[in-house]
Design a protein around this motif. Structure first.
Motif, PDB file in Angstrom:
ATOM      1  N   ILE A   1       0.852  -1.190   0.000  1.00 42.65           N
ATOM      2  CA  ILE A   1       0.000   0.000   0.000  1.00 42.65           C
ATOM      3  C   ILE A   1       0.884   1.235   0.000  1.00 42.65           C
ATOM      4  N   ASN A   2       0.787   2.006  -1.043  1.00 49.98           N
ATOM      5  CA  ASN A   2       1.566   3.232  -1.171  1.00 49.98           C
ATOM      6  C   ASN A   2       1.063   4.279  -0.171  1.00 49.98           C
ATOM      7  N   ASN A   3       1.873   5.295   0.098  1.00 48.15           N
ATOM      8  CA  ASN A   3       1.415   6.411   0.916  1.00 48.15           C
ATOM      9  C   ASN A   3       0.175   7.026   0.280  1.00 48.15           C
ATOM     10  N   ILE A   4      -0.815   7.347   1.096  1.00 49.01           N
ATOM     11  CA  ILE A   4      -2.046   7.939   0.591  1.00 49.01           C
ATOM     12  C   ILE A   4      -1.821   9.415   0.296  1.00 49.01           C
ATOM     13  N   LYS A   5      -2.187   9.831  -0.888  1.00 48.43           N
ATOM     14  CA  LYS A   5      -2.064  11.240  -1.274  1.00 48.43           C
ATOM     15  C   LYS A   5      -3.389  11.935  -0.970  1.00 48.43           C
TER      16      LYS A   5
ATOM     17  N   ILE B   1      11.527  -2.795   0.021  1.00 48.92           N
ATOM     18  CA  ILE B   1      11.677  -1.945  -1.160  1.00 48.92           C
ATOM     19  C   ILE B   1      12.681  -0.855  -0.815  1.00 48.92           C
ATOM     20  N   GLN B   2      13.225  -0.202  -1.826  1.00 45.95           N
ATOM     21  CA  GLN B   2      14.311   0.731  -1.595  1.00 45.95           C
ATOM     22  C   GLN B   2      13.938   2.198  -1.785  1.00 45.95           C
ATOM     23  N   SER B   3      12.833   2.483  -2.450  1.00 46.12           N
ATOM     24  CA  SER B   3      12.531   3.876  -2.770  1.00 46.12           C
ATOM     25  C   SER B   3      11.025   4.123  -2.764  1.00 46.12           C
ATOM     26  N   ASN B   4      10.670   5.404  -2.838  1.00 46.75           N
ATOM     27  CA  ASN B   4       9.261   5.773  -2.928  1.00 46.75           C
ATOM     28  C   ASN B   4       8.695   5.404  -4.297  1.00 46.75           C
ATOM     29  N   ILE B   5       7.361   5.356  -4.361  1.00 40.89           N
ATOM     30  CA  ILE B   5       6.682   4.968  -5.596  1.00 40.89           C
ATOM     31  C   ILE B   5       5.720   6.083  -5.991  1.00 40.89           C
ATOM     32  N   PRO B   6       5.734   6.531  -7.234  1.00 39.79           N
ATOM     33  CA  PRO B   6       4.823   7.602  -7.665  1.00 39.79           C
ATOM     34  C   PRO B   6       3.363   7.175  -7.570  1.00 39.79           C
ATOM     35  N   PHE B   7       2.467   8.165  -7.472  1.00 45.38           N
ATOM     36  CA  PHE B   7       1.044   7.854  -7.402  1.00 45.38           C
ATOM     37  C   PHE B   7       0.489   7.458  -8.768  1.00 45.38           C
TER      38      PHE B   7
ATOM     39  N   PRO C   1       2.362   5.539 -11.347  1.00 48.50           N
ATOM     40  CA  PRO C   1       3.623   4.916 -11.752  1.00 48.50           C
ATOM     41  C   PRO C   1       3.726   4.671 -13.255  1.00 48.50           C
ATOM     42  N   GLU C   2       4.895   4.943 -13.791  1.00 42.27           N
ATOM     43  CA  GLU C   2       5.193   4.624 -15.182  1.00 42.27           C
ATOM     44  C   GLU C   2       5.613   3.162 -15.271  1.00 42.27           C
ATOM     45  N   MET C   3       5.739   2.669 -16.484  1.00 41.74           N
ATOM     46  CA  MET C   3       6.147   1.292 -16.690  1.00 41.74           C
ATOM     47  C   MET C   3       7.503   1.009 -16.032  1.00 41.74           C
ATOM     48  N   GLU C   4       8.396   2.012 -16.091  1.00 38.00           N
ATOM     49  CA  GLU C   4       9.726   1.837 -15.492  1.00 38.00           C
ATOM     50  C   GLU C   4       9.640   1.671 -13.976  1.00 38.00           C
ATOM     51  N   ASP C   5       8.721   2.398 -13.344  1.00 31.43           N
ATOM     52  CA  ASP C   5       8.550   2.292 -11.892  1.00 31.43           C
ATOM     53  C   ASP C   5       8.063   0.901 -11.500  1.00 31.43           C
ATOM     54  N   LEU C   6       7.104   0.384 -12.257  1.00 29.69           N
ATOM     55  CA  LEU C   6       6.576  -0.949 -11.971  1.00 29.69           C
ATOM     56  C   LEU C   6       7.622  -2.027 -12.258  1.00 29.69           C
ATOM     57  N   GLU C   7       8.416  -1.799 -13.281  1.00 32.74           N
ATOM     58  CA  GLU C   7       9.462  -2.767 -13.614  1.00 32.74           C
ATOM     59  C   GLU C   7      10.524  -2.812 -12.521  1.00 32.74           C
ATOM     60  N   THR C   8      10.881  -1.647 -11.987  1.00 33.16           N
ATOM     61  CA  THR C   8      11.836  -1.593 -10.884  1.00 33.16           C
ATOM     62  C   THR C   8      11.292  -2.328  -9.665  1.00 33.16           C
ATOM     63  N   LEU C   9      10.010  -2.101  -9.357  1.00 38.29           N
ATOM     64  CA  LEU C   9       9.376  -2.770  -8.226  1.00 38.29           C
ATOM     65  C   LEU C   9       9.313  -4.279  -8.453  1.00 38.29           C
ATOM     66  N   LYS C  10       9.051  -4.675  -9.680  1.00 39.63           N
ATOM     67  CA  LYS C  10       8.993  -6.095 -10.023  1.00 39.63           C
ATOM     68  C   LYS C  10      10.353  -6.773  -9.843  1.00 39.63           C
ATOM     69  N   ASN C  11      11.406  -6.097 -10.271  1.00 38.88           N
ATOM     70  CA  ASN C  11      12.739  -6.701 -10.247  1.00 38.88           C
ATOM     71  C   ASN C  11      13.422  -6.615  -8.888  1.00 38.88           C
ATOM     72  N   SER C  12      12.953  -5.709  -8.026  1.00 37.20           N
ATOM     73  CA  SER C  12      13.654  -5.500  -6.758  1.00 37.20           C
ATOM     74  C   SER C  12      12.845  -5.903  -5.527  1.00 37.20           C
ATOM     75  N   SER C  13      11.646  -6.476  -5.739  1.00 35.89           N
ATOM     76  CA  SER C  13      10.841  -6.901  -4.592  1.00 35.89           C
ATOM     77  C   SER C  13      10.020  -8.132  -4.972  1.00 35.89           C
TER      78      SER C  13
END
Length: 203
Positions: free
Chosen positions: A42-46, A85-91, A93-105
């Protein structure tokens, strides 16, 4: 007799302040599938609500998803503290953000929630109005399948309440803060109502 009149007037006042919460799932299914082998983040709620309501939001959404996923849900703060996980996630997310999350978690799903006050002119009104006033807010929940890097769920809960010139505000007139919280809880009620619980999928 006076007591009856008081409650009758109170009922009319409450009814005049009633407003529905409408929902829109777009092209997505109403149902979310939960199984014990799937891990949720669950990402931080905006949101622009006050700190007390923000804490309530964080607590309520985490409790719901933990109960549906058999405790296999983490909020972003906990996931970072435990180095999941290592970093924050945009509200959004672009494909690159999801790919990073997929490969690192090893998370399977990402939950993004945000709210917005479209109009809040009633918040600043008191007594008899000299003009038309309106509060309009919405809450949104988007869920992404991290493994496929696609959005699989989207629900918007929105509401509005207005008073015309000459009408009066009362203690029951909903503020945009109250409406935001009602919209948010409507999201959670829909997830709970339409949840599909399955056994762990054997690979």
């Amino acid at each position: 007799m006076r007591k009856f009149i008081f409650f009758f007037v109170l009922l009319i006042t409450l009814q005049s302040c009633y407003y529905p919460v409408r929902k829109d799932y777009g092209v997505y299914s109403k149902s979310l599938v939960f199984s014990k082998d799937k891990k949720w983040l669950i990402n931080n709620i905006k949101t622009g609500v006050d700190s007390n309501h923000r804490e309530m939001m964080d607590k309520e959404v985490l409790q719901l998803f933990q109960s549906l996923s058999n405790g296999n849900t983490y909020d972003l703060k906990t996931a970072k503290a435990e180095n999941l996980i290592q970093s924050n996630i945009p509200f959004e997310p672009e494909m690159e953000d999801l790919e990073t999350l997929k490969n690192s978690s090893d998370f399977n799903f990402l939950v993004n929630i945000y709210t917005m006050r479209v109009r809040s002119t009633l918040d600043r009104a008191a007594g008899e109005l000299d003009d038309y006033k309106k509060n309009e807010t919405f809450a949104m929940m988007d869920i992404y399948d991290i493994k496929t890097m696609k959005k699989i769920y989207s629900l918007k809960a929105y509401s509005e309440f207005s008073l015309d010139k000459g009408e009066k505000t009362t203690i029951f007139t909903p503020t945009s803060e109250m409406m935001t919280m009602k919209n948010f809880r409507s999201l959670l009620k829909s997830v709970k109502k339409n949840a599909v619980i399955t056994e762990a999928i054997i690979q």
